[in-house]
Motif scaffolding. Structure first.
Motif, PDB file in Angstrom:
ATOM      1  N   LEU A   1     -14.122  27.760 -11.638  1.00  0.00           N
ATOM      2  CA  LEU A   1     -13.866  26.286 -11.838  1.00  0.00           C
ATOM      3  C   LEU A   1     -14.517  25.172 -12.295  1.00  0.00           C
ATOM      4  O   LEU A   1     -14.500  24.477 -13.420  1.00  0.00           O
ATOM      5  CB  LEU A   1     -13.033  25.888 -10.597  1.00  0.00           C
ATOM      6  N   LEU A   2     -15.656  25.247 -11.781  1.00  0.00           N
ATOM      7  CA  LEU A   2     -16.664  23.955 -12.298  1.00  0.00           C
ATOM      8  C   LEU A   2     -17.516  24.371 -13.749  1.00  0.00           C
ATOM      9  O   LEU A   2     -17.700  23.532 -14.334  1.00  0.00           O
ATOM     10  CB  LEU A   2     -17.802  23.944 -11.024  1.00  0.00           C
ATOM     11  N   ALA A   3     -17.726  25.739 -13.679  1.00  0.00           N
ATOM     12  CA  ALA A   3     -18.174  26.102 -15.190  1.00  0.00           C
ATOM     13  C   ALA A   3     -17.129  25.880 -16.166  1.00  0.00           C
ATOM     14  O   ALA A   3     -17.418  25.346 -17.296  1.00  0.00           O
ATOM     15  CB  ALA A   3     -18.517  27.404 -15.176  1.00  0.00           C
ATOM     16  N   HIS A   4     -16.039  26.219 -15.887  1.00  0.00           N
ATOM     17  CA  HIS A   4     -14.734  25.822 -16.684  1.00  0.00           C
ATOM     18  C   HIS A   4     -14.530  24.528 -17.007  1.00  0.00           C
ATOM     19  O   HIS A   4     -14.331  24.001 -18.223  1.00  0.00           O
ATOM     20  CB  HIS A   4     -13.516  26.598 -16.248  1.00  0.00           C
ATOM     21  N   ARG A   5     -14.571  23.797 -15.956  1.00  0.00           N
ATOM     22  CA  ARG A   5     -14.532  22.175 -16.180  1.00  0.00           C
ATOM     23  C   ARG A   5     -15.724  21.582 -17.073  1.00  0.00           C
ATOM     24  O   ARG A   5     -15.091  20.704 -17.821  1.00  0.00           O
ATOM     25  CB  ARG A   5     -14.887  21.599 -14.690  1.00  0.00           C
ATOM     26  N   ASP A   6     -16.683  22.030 -16.887  1.00  0.00           N
ATOM     27  CA  ASP A   6     -17.733  21.354 -17.731  1.00  0.00           C
ATOM     28  C   ASP A   6     -17.645  21.995 -19.225  1.00  0.00           C
ATOM     29  O   ASP A   6     -17.862  21.025 -20.066  1.00  0.00           O
ATOM     30  CB  ASP A   6     -19.227  22.347 -17.195  1.00  0.00           C
ATOM     31  N   ARG A   7     -17.403  23.245 -19.341  1.00  0.00           N
ATOM     32  CA  ARG A   7     -16.958  23.793 -20.728  1.00  0.00           C
ATOM     33  C   ARG A   7     -15.885  22.654 -21.544  1.00  0.00           C
ATOM     34  O   ARG A   7     -15.826  22.213 -22.556  1.00  0.00           O
ATOM     35  CB  ARG A   7     -16.559  25.208 -20.753  1.00  0.00           C
ATOM     36  N   GLU A   8     -14.770  22.501 -20.700  1.00  0.00           N
ATOM     37  CA  GLU A   8     -13.643  21.714 -21.197  1.00  0.00           C
ATOM     38  C   GLU A   8     -13.982  20.110 -21.407  1.00  0.00           C
ATOM     39  O   GLU A   8     -13.550  19.715 -22.536  1.00  0.00           O
ATOM     40  CB  GLU A   8     -12.530  21.955 -20.230  1.00  0.00           C
ATOM     41  N   ILE A   9     -15.082  19.739 -20.247  1.00  0.00           N
ATOM     42  CA  ILE A   9     -15.362  18.357 -20.547  1.00  0.00           C
ATOM     43  C   ILE A   9     -16.218  18.120 -22.003  1.00  0.00           C
ATOM     44  O   ILE A   9     -15.984  17.181 -22.898  1.00  0.00           O
ATOM     45  CB  ILE A   9     -15.884  17.775 -19.557  1.00  0.00           C
ATOM     46  N   ALA A  10     -16.874  19.105 -22.242  1.00  0.00           N
ATOM     47  CA  ALA A  10     -18.005  19.206 -23.338  1.00  0.00           C
ATOM     48  C   ALA A  10     -17.092  19.178 -24.637  1.00  0.00           C
ATOM     49  O   ALA A  10     -17.292  18.510 -25.723  1.00  0.00           O
ATOM     50  CB  ALA A  10     -18.729  20.413 -23.401  1.00  0.00           C
ATOM     51  N   ARG A  11     -15.760  20.304 -24.477  1.00  0.00           N
ATOM     52  CA  ARG A  11     -15.191  20.043 -25.832  1.00  0.00           C
ATOM     53  C   ARG A  11     -14.394  18.826 -25.964  1.00  0.00           C
ATOM     54  O   ARG A  11     -14.299  18.510 -27.134  1.00  0.00           O
ATOM     55  CB  ARG A  11     -14.105  21.363 -25.557  1.00  0.00           C
ATOM     56  N   LEU A  12     -13.792  18.330 -24.943  1.00  0.00           N
ATOM     57  CA  LEU A  12     -13.129  17.065 -25.210  1.00  0.00           C
ATOM     58  C   LEU A  12     -13.843  15.865 -25.549  1.00  0.00           C
ATOM     59  O   LEU A  12     -13.261  15.018 -26.101  1.00  0.00           O
ATOM     60  CB  LEU A  12     -12.391  16.799 -23.795  1.00  0.00           C
ATOM     61  N   ARG A  13     -15.035  15.720 -24.801  1.00  0.00           N
ATOM     62  CA  ARG A  13     -16.094  14.751 -25.178  1.00  0.00           C
ATOM     63  C   ARG A  13     -16.418  14.602 -26.505  1.00  0.00           C
ATOM     64  O   ARG A  13     -16.624  13.697 -27.176  1.00  0.00           O
ATOM     65  CB  ARG A  13     -17.164  14.929 -24.326  1.00  0.00           C
TER      66      ARG A  13
ATOM     67  N   GLU B   1     -14.500  15.226 -28.991  1.00  0.00           N
ATOM     68  CA  GLU B   1     -13.576  14.445 -29.913  1.00  0.00           C
ATOM     69  C   GLU B   1     -13.137  12.886 -29.181  1.00  0.00           C
ATOM     70  O   GLU B   1     -12.746  11.928 -29.855  1.00  0.00           O
ATOM     71  CB  GLU B   1     -12.273  15.257 -29.691  1.00  0.00           C
ATOM     72  N   ASP B   2     -13.321  12.793 -27.952  1.00  0.00           N
ATOM     73  CA  ASP B   2     -13.310  11.497 -27.307  1.00  0.00           C
ATOM     74  C   ASP B   2     -14.507  11.012 -26.383  1.00  0.00           C
ATOM     75  O   ASP B   2     -14.547  11.597 -25.105  1.00  0.00           O
ATOM     76  CB  ASP B   2     -11.810  11.551 -26.083  1.00  0.00           C
ATOM     77  N   PRO B   3     -15.191  10.365 -26.849  1.00  0.00           N
ATOM     78  CA  PRO B   3     -16.592   9.921 -26.054  1.00  0.00           C
ATOM     79  C   PRO B   3     -16.051   9.283 -24.683  1.00  0.00           C
ATOM     80  O   PRO B   3     -17.015   9.221 -23.686  1.00  0.00           O
ATOM     81  CB  PRO B   3     -17.302   8.941 -26.793  1.00  0.00           C
TER      82      PRO B   3
ATOM     83  N   ILE C   1      -5.679  12.598 -19.032  1.00  0.00           N
ATOM     84  CA  ILE C   1      -6.474  14.041 -18.560  1.00  0.00           C
ATOM     85  C   ILE C   1      -7.007  13.818 -17.074  1.00  0.00           C
ATOM     86  O   ILE C   1      -7.752  13.251 -16.689  1.00  0.00           O
ATOM     87  CB  ILE C   1      -7.856  14.178 -19.567  1.00  0.00           C
ATOM     88  N   GLU C   2      -6.191  14.568 -16.202  1.00  0.00           N
ATOM     89  CA  GLU C   2      -6.338  14.385 -15.051  1.00  0.00           C
ATOM     90  C   GLU C   2      -6.863  15.665 -14.285  1.00  0.00           C
ATOM     91  O   GLU C   2      -7.832  15.588 -13.878  1.00  0.00           O
ATOM     92  CB  GLU C   2      -5.059  14.146 -14.006  1.00  0.00           C
TER      93      GLU C   2
END
Length: 219
Positions: A183-195, A197-199, A207-208
């Motif tokens: 879960l945490l590794a997935h979280r970090d990958r998703e945040i990196a991807r979204l970041r 596009e959106d700093p 995004i909750e």
């Protein structure tokens, strides 16, 4: 018991492959899971459950309010948690937190890091785990690796508001180490991807929940 459905905002969350873990790690998780289930068992014998224990004497149950009031906090271990409700598909959920010991100096208590959230059903049984965006908990954001290190030392070692609930909370984090890793590794990958596009993604209220998986503790 109806388990929480898997969810992600992008990349699917893949359940951990337990065959990839060494036997000693699995034995540790297994012992912790039995400890957590034993806490549920002794409460059920007298018609109680984990959530009911936390809500005793707390008055009317109000959405978004923290229970018990003031949260549960261990000044020695620096672990912290609370329970509240605001999502469909569950009765409510726990949020678990921890801090490094150096952040716990008297008068200089720092913001904790969120480890994971645990969804509960109406009978006080865990049905899923999920990770959240930073704004949800106002946490001190740390990488998956740093957060897992804090999860390893997570413990609530006192009897308020309930000795079996505190034992259960401590055991559950240990039992779910493989689930926390994915879960945490997935979280970090998703945040990196979204970041990319959106700093300001950490404060994006759209995004909750980042990712969630079902949890069947007996299994």
């Amino acid at each position: 018991m109806t388990l929480l459905e898997a969810f992600s905002i992008g990349e699917p969350v893949v359940l951990p492959d337990l065959a990839a873990y060494d036997p000693e790690t699995l034995r540790t998780c297994h012992r912790a899971a039995r400890e957590a289930l034993d806490c549920q068992r002794v409460l059920k014998k007298v018609g109680l459950n984990l959530v009911g224990e936390l809500l005793k004497g707390q008055g009317q149950f109000v959405r978004l309010e923290h229970y018990p009031k003031g949260d549960v906090y261990d000044r020695e271990t620096v672990g912290q948690y609370y329970y509240h409700a605001h999502r469909d598909g569950e009765h409510g959920h726990f949020h678990f937190f921890n801090r490094p010991a150096k952040d716990n100096r008297p008068g200089k208590l720092k913001t904790p890091t969120h480890l994971v959230a645990v969804s509960m059903d109406a009978w006080g049984v865990p049905i899923g785990l999920f990770t959240t965006n930073r704004w949800v908990t106002g946490e001190r954001w740390r990488s998956a690796e740093e957060t897992l290190a804090l999860a390893e030392s997570f413990e609530i070692d006192h009897a308020w508001p309930s000795w079996p609930v505190n034992r259960w909370v401590t055991a559950l984090v240990s039992a779910c180490r493989p689930q926390l890793e994915v879960l945490l590794a997935h979280r970090d990958r998703e945040i990196a991807r979204l970041r990319a596009e959106d700093p300001k993604i950490f404060e994006n209220r759209d995004i909750e929940v980042i990712g969630q998986i079902p949890l069947d503790l007996p299994a």
